[in-house]
Design an enzyme around this catalytic site. Sequence first.
Site, mmCIF file in Angstrom:
data_model
loop_
_atom_site.group_PDB
_atom_site.id
_atom_site.type_symbol
_atom_site.label_atom_id
_atom_site.label_comp_id
_atom_site.label_asym_id
_atom_site.label_seq_id
_atom_site.Cartn_x
_atom_site.Cartn_y
_atom_site.Cartn_z
ATOM 1 C CG ASP A 187 -1.433 7.522 0.394
ATOM 2 O OD1 ASP A 187 -0.337 8.037 0.086
ATOM 3 O OD2 ASP A 187 -2.431 7.551 -0.338
ATOM 4 C CG ASP A 225 -1.616 1.227 1.489
ATOM 5 O OD1 ASP A 225 -2.334 1.675 0.572
ATOM 6 O OD2 ASP A 225 -1.477 1.799 2.593
HETATM 7 MG MG LIG Z 1 -2.888 3.103 3.590
#
Ligand SMILES: [Mg+2]
Length: 174
Positions: free
Chosen positions: A15, A13
Amino acid sequence: MRNSGRPAAVLFDRDGTLVIDVPYNAEPALVEPVPGARTALDRLRREGIPLGVVTNQSGVAAGLISVTALRQVNRRVDELLGPFGVWAVCPHGEADGCACRKPRPGLILRAAHVLGVHPARCAVIGDIGRDVEAATAAGARGILVPTLETLPGEVTAAPETAPDLATAVERLLG
Ligand SMILES: [Mg+2]
Ligand SMILES: [Zn+2]
């Protein structure tokens, strides 16, 4: 049966996992790697394991960030933490009902396809429940690395958790 050996690829992922979460960030200068991210990624690169990014960016659908700004931000992430073998991005909103927005498996399936590995041999590392739910939906191994923003229920529900990226990576490498 969940794969427990070394992963054929590791998908991250963006962020809150690779970079500090700046909601709907449209500004490359605000990209700041999570401490230890570069080291953890390079550890996997030294082992020859292909890496990818799988990221929900619903700010595009919501009109909060342009596709151009998103590309610039992703390019900055690449400068700081890349190279990645694949970037799989979902620009859709919740209401679009797309197949790629996590917790759906689409981004992971796409990234695995691009990297030429089976999804079941991928590991996915993320900071919220929908990252590891997407991993499970794709048949991949999901590891949650919680931040202060991660909901306690998501931590409890995660198939695996690790306190930081370094620990997650060490566990994957066995
Ligand atoms: Mg995230
Ligand atoms: Zn999507």
